[in-house]
Design an enzyme around this catalytic site. Structure first.
Site, PDB file in Angstrom:
ATOM      1  N   HIS A 308      -2.712  -0.347  -0.334  1.00 56.67           N
ATOM      2  CA  HIS A 308      -2.683  -0.678  -1.930  1.00 56.67           C
ATOM      3  C   HIS A 308      -2.695   0.823  -2.888  1.00 56.67           C
ATOM      4  O   HIS A 308      -3.743   1.253  -1.905  1.00 56.67           O
ATOM      5  CB  HIS A 308      -3.502  -0.902  -1.880  1.00 56.67           C
ATOM      6  N   ASP A 367      -0.857  -8.914   0.000  1.00 55.39           N
ATOM      7  CA  ASP A 367       0.239  -9.640   0.296  1.00 55.39           C
ATOM      8  C   ASP A 367       0.343 -10.009   2.080  1.00 55.39           C
ATOM      9  O   ASP A 367       1.283 -11.027   3.029  1.00 55.39           O
ATOM     10  CB  ASP A 367       1.233  -9.384   0.630  1.00 55.39           C
TER      11      ASP A 367
HETATM   12  N1  CMC Z   1       2.443   1.363   6.536  1.00 59.00           N
HETATM   13  C1  CMC Z   1       2.767   2.718   6.951  1.00 59.00           C
HETATM   14  N2  CMC Z   1       2.479   4.207   6.414  1.00 59.00           N
HETATM   15  C2  CMC Z   1       2.199   3.997   5.109  1.00 59.00           C
HETATM   16  C3  CMC Z   1       2.011   2.509   4.287  1.00 59.00           C
HETATM   17  C4  CMC Z   1       2.477   1.223   4.943  1.00 59.00           C
HETATM   18  N3  CMC Z   1       2.000   0.172   4.870  1.00 59.00           N
HETATM   19  N4  CMC Z   1       1.598   2.222   3.939  1.00 59.00           N
HETATM   20  C5  CMC Z   1       1.289   4.111   3.345  1.00 59.00           C
HETATM   21  N5  CMC Z   1       1.882   4.286   4.538  1.00 59.00           N
HETATM   22  C6  CMC Z   1       1.426   5.914   4.064  1.00 59.00           C
HETATM   23  C7  CMC Z   1       2.747   6.759   3.822  1.00 59.00           C
HETATM   24  O1  CMC Z   1       3.974   7.332   4.670  1.00 59.00           O
HETATM   25  C8  CMC Z   1       1.898   8.231   2.565  1.00 59.00           C
HETATM   26  O2  CMC Z   1       1.600   8.981   4.318  1.00 59.00           O
HETATM   27  P1  CMC Z   1       1.550  10.489   4.100  1.00 59.00           P
HETATM   28  O3  CMC Z   1       0.666  10.920   3.410  1.00 59.00           O
HETATM   29  O4  CMC Z   1       1.381  10.822   5.556  1.00 59.00           O
HETATM   30  O5  CMC Z   1       2.650  10.963   3.328  1.00 59.00           O
HETATM   31  C9  CMC Z   1       0.422   7.762   3.170  1.00 59.00           C
HETATM   32  O6  CMC Z   1       0.607   6.235   3.290  1.00 59.00           O
HETATM   33  C10 CMC Z   1       0.181   6.777   1.571  1.00 59.00           C
HETATM   34  O7  CMC Z   1       1.493   5.863   0.479  1.00 59.00           O
HETATM   35  P2  CMC Z   1       2.159   6.382  -0.182  1.00 59.00           P
HETATM   36  O8  CMC Z   1       3.148   5.464  -0.225  1.00 59.00           O
HETATM   37  O9  CMC Z   1       1.827   7.092  -0.832  1.00 59.00           O
HETATM   38  O10 CMC Z   1       0.575   5.036  -1.648  1.00 59.00           O
HETATM   39  P3  CMC Z   1       1.090   4.740  -2.646  1.00 59.00           P
HETATM   40  O11 CMC Z   1      -0.166   4.340  -3.327  1.00 59.00           O
HETATM   41  O12 CMC Z   1       2.622   5.525  -3.382  1.00 59.00           O
HETATM   42  O13 CMC Z   1       2.183   2.629  -2.087  1.00 59.00           O
HETATM   43  C11 CMC Z   1       2.481   0.510  -1.619  1.00 59.00           C
HETATM   44  C12 CMC Z   1       1.765   2.359  -2.143  1.00 59.00           C
HETATM   45  C13 CMC Z   1       0.999  -0.822  -1.766  1.00 59.00           C
HETATM   46  C14 CMC Z   1       3.964   0.597  -1.800  1.00 59.00           C
HETATM   47  C15 CMC Z   1       2.428   1.596   0.491  1.00 59.00           C
HETATM   48  O14 CMC Z   1       0.794   1.161   0.725  1.00 59.00           O
HETATM   49  C16 CMC Z   1       3.434   0.009   0.776  1.00 59.00           C
HETATM   50  O15 CMC Z   1       4.595   0.351   0.582  1.00 59.00           O
HETATM   51  N6  CMC Z   1       2.793  -0.389   1.597  1.00 59.00           N
HETATM   52  C17 CMC Z   1       3.599  -1.470   2.137  1.00 59.00           C
HETATM   53  C18 CMC Z   1       4.305  -3.211   1.193  1.00 59.00           C
HETATM   54  C19 CMC Z   1       3.416  -3.716   0.605  1.00 59.00           C
HETATM   55  O16 CMC Z   1       2.269  -4.128   1.928  1.00 59.00           O
HETATM   56  N7  CMC Z   1       3.007  -4.242  -0.763  1.00 59.00           N
HETATM   57  C20 CMC Z   1       2.138  -4.853  -1.381  1.00 59.00           C
HETATM   58  C21 CMC Z   1       1.204  -4.385  -2.421  1.00 59.00           C
HETATM   59  S1  CMC Z   1       0.192  -5.215  -2.727  1.00 59.00           S
HETATM   60  C22 CMC Z   1       0.538  -6.515  -3.468  1.00 59.00           C
HETATM   61  C23 CMC Z   1       0.983  -6.110  -5.081  1.00 59.00           C
HETATM   62  O17 CMC Z   1       0.800  -4.660  -5.769  1.00 59.00           O
HETATM   63  O18 CMC Z   1       1.705  -7.098  -5.019  1.00 59.00           O
END
Ligand code: CMC
Length: 433
Positions: A308, A367
């Site tokens: 998140h 989720d």
């Molecule tokens: N699985 C594997 N690696 C992950 C995941 C994951 N679910 N989420 C983040 N990472 C890694 C990402 O690859 C990155 O690694 P590195 O630093 O080595 O490049 C690091 O963690 C930071 O990730 P980010 O994408 O920069 O983080 P963000 O804050 O931009 O994204 C997120 C947040 C929710 C989009 C992301 O965690 C994600 O795609 N999660 C899976 C989708 C999900 O469950 N979404 C629901 C969010 S909660 C409800 C809502 O808001 O609707």
């Protein structure tokens, strides 16, 4: 409250400006950079709004480090335990918990508006038989703008209040219609003798040929789920609603825009993706393979329902949901759902002990478990994000109301760092190489 200032100095020119620092009730202080351009001729750059507050808000506060979520000051755990979705709607809209009388009046006013114009029912015919329900929801919500446009005065508080009630009232009806359309069943009209959640389940699952009585445990589980989704401050979909609203667009169209954003799999589309992932994993023995894929930077696979932008400790909503899963699966035992839940629990357990997830502070989000509840309630996968939208609709409209009443109201207009081509002259076709 402004307590101190921050001096920003351009080391190239030596020019400085003093920026006020505002402090809220909670959360980090915020540097007010409004004078940056007039003072230093500069903008700020923060793609993804990592550290930029887009507005002032009194509605919801979340502390991602401590796993705190408050609506109008009330912790989400307390609201989930003691309140109802409709009461939380009142709280989000008006800032205080209602007295019994205020609640009854509010409920009656919402119920009074639960039906949609009969012409909306004809819109569904234009959609492909297997259209994703979110694509339909976006369309039918946007269509409501045509019913409430000319007569809606955005400057009139009473009109805005009525709009909020209409959105909350009509969302369950539209959501259930999407489902009935998908399975080819006749639409079921709202029944005002039922509670908000019961009425929704009735519109989803009753049929002219048979009677339907929702299980009170199912009603409560869905009620809690809607509470947990009600608002989440300035997330992507809410910011979309605010940005559209700032252009003084029709509020129903603004809500439709919010739904578009929510539909994305990085946002509200994740609940559906979690079940696909758990189905793909099949049994707990396969978990290590999927964990390895999630960690592999060459693989686009991510653990859905994990991570998140704000929560870096735990998502308080996922804890409440996990507990509801236990209660619900005890009441409505189903081998398939239980197996999915067991796989999810095991996946959480393994991931939370893995260095990759620990280092990046990746925890189950709202989720991760919500899909298991929805599945146990008999709600099909494609409807999951629609249910999220149903819960979030009050957050969207409460934030829209706050925007419309904001003394700092301005059209949202981000700036950019242009790094494209320099000015050049047009070249006719015959001179291009
Ligand atoms: N699985 C594997 N690696 C992950 C995941 C994951 N679910 N989420 C983040 N990472 C890694 C990402 O690859 C990155 O690694 P590195 O630093 O080595 O490049 C690091 O963690 C930071 O990730 P980010 O994408 O920069 O983080 P963000 O804050 O931009 O994204 C997120 C947040 C929710 C989009 C992301 O965690 C994600 O795609 N999660 C899976 C989708 C999900 O469950 N979404 C629901 C969010 S909660 C409800 C809502 O808001 O609707």
């Amino acid at each position: 409250m402004t307590k101190h200032t921050v001096t920003i100095t351009d080391n190239k020119t030596g020019k400085s400006i003093e920026c006020p620092v505002h402090e809220g009730t909670y959360g980090p202080p915020v540097i007010d950079t409004k004078t940056l351009y007039s003072g230093l001729g500069m903008f700020t750059l923060d793609p993804g709004f990592l550290t930029t507050a887009s507005c002032r808000s009194k509605i919801t506060f979340l502390d991602g480090e401590k796993g705190i979520l408050l609506h109008r000051g009330y912790p989400i755990e307390q609201l989930a335990e003691h309140s109802t979705y409709l009461e939380v709607c009142y709280l989000l809209l008006y800032g205080e918990l209602p007295t019994r009388r205020q609640y009854e009046e509010f409920e009656a006013q919402v119920k009074f508006r639960s039906n949609v114009h009969e012409r909306v029912n004809h819109m569904y015919a234009g959609y492909l038989y297997d259209a994703h329900p979110m694509s339909i929801m976006v369309g039918v919500m946007a269509a409501l703008s045509s019913y409430y446009h000319e007569a809606l005065d955005l400057n009139d508080p009473a009109d805005r209040d009525l709009t909020a009630k209409r959105v909350i009232a009509k969302m369950p009806t539209l959501a259930a219609q999407c489902y009935k359309f998908a399975i080819g069943h006749p639409f079921v009209y709202p029944n005002n003798s039922l509670g908000y959640v019961e009425n929704f389940l009735n519109m989803m699952f009753s049929h002219p040929m048979s009677t339907y009585t929702p299980d009170p445990v199912a009603v409560r589980a869905l009620d809690v789920l809607l509470i947990l989704h009600a608002d989440h401050e300035q997330n992507a979909s809410t910011s979309t609603v605010r940005l559209s609203g700032s252009a003084e667009a029709n509020p129903f169209a603004c809500i439709a825009a919010g739904m578009v954003s929510l539909w994305g799999r990085a946002h509200g589309g994740a609940n559906e993706a979690v079940i696909h992932m758990l189905n793909e994993i099949k049994t707990p023995d396969n978990i290590p393979k999927f964990i390895a894929r999630a960690k592999d930077k060459k693989d686009t696979f991510r653990l859905m329902g994990f991570g998140h932008r704000v929560y870096k400790n735990f998502d308080p909503r996922s804890r409440v949901i996990r507990k509801v899963c236990y209660d619900l699966l005890e009441r409505l035992p189903n081998k398939v759902d239980r197996a999915l839940f067991d796989t999810a629990l095991k996946l959480e357990d393994i991931a939370l002990k893995d260095e990759y997830f620990i280092e990046r502070k990746l925890y189950p989000n709202v989720d991760f478990y919500s899909g298991i509840i929805l599945k146990a309630l008999g709600i099909p996968l494609s409807m999951f994000t629609v249910i999220f939208a149903l819960g979030r609709s009050v957050g969207w409209i409460a934030q829209w109301l706050e925007l419309m009443e904001d003394p700092d109201f301005k059209i949202g207009r981000p700036r950019q760092l242009y790094n494209g081509a320099e000015k050049r002259d047009y070249v006719p076709f015959n001179q291009r190489s």
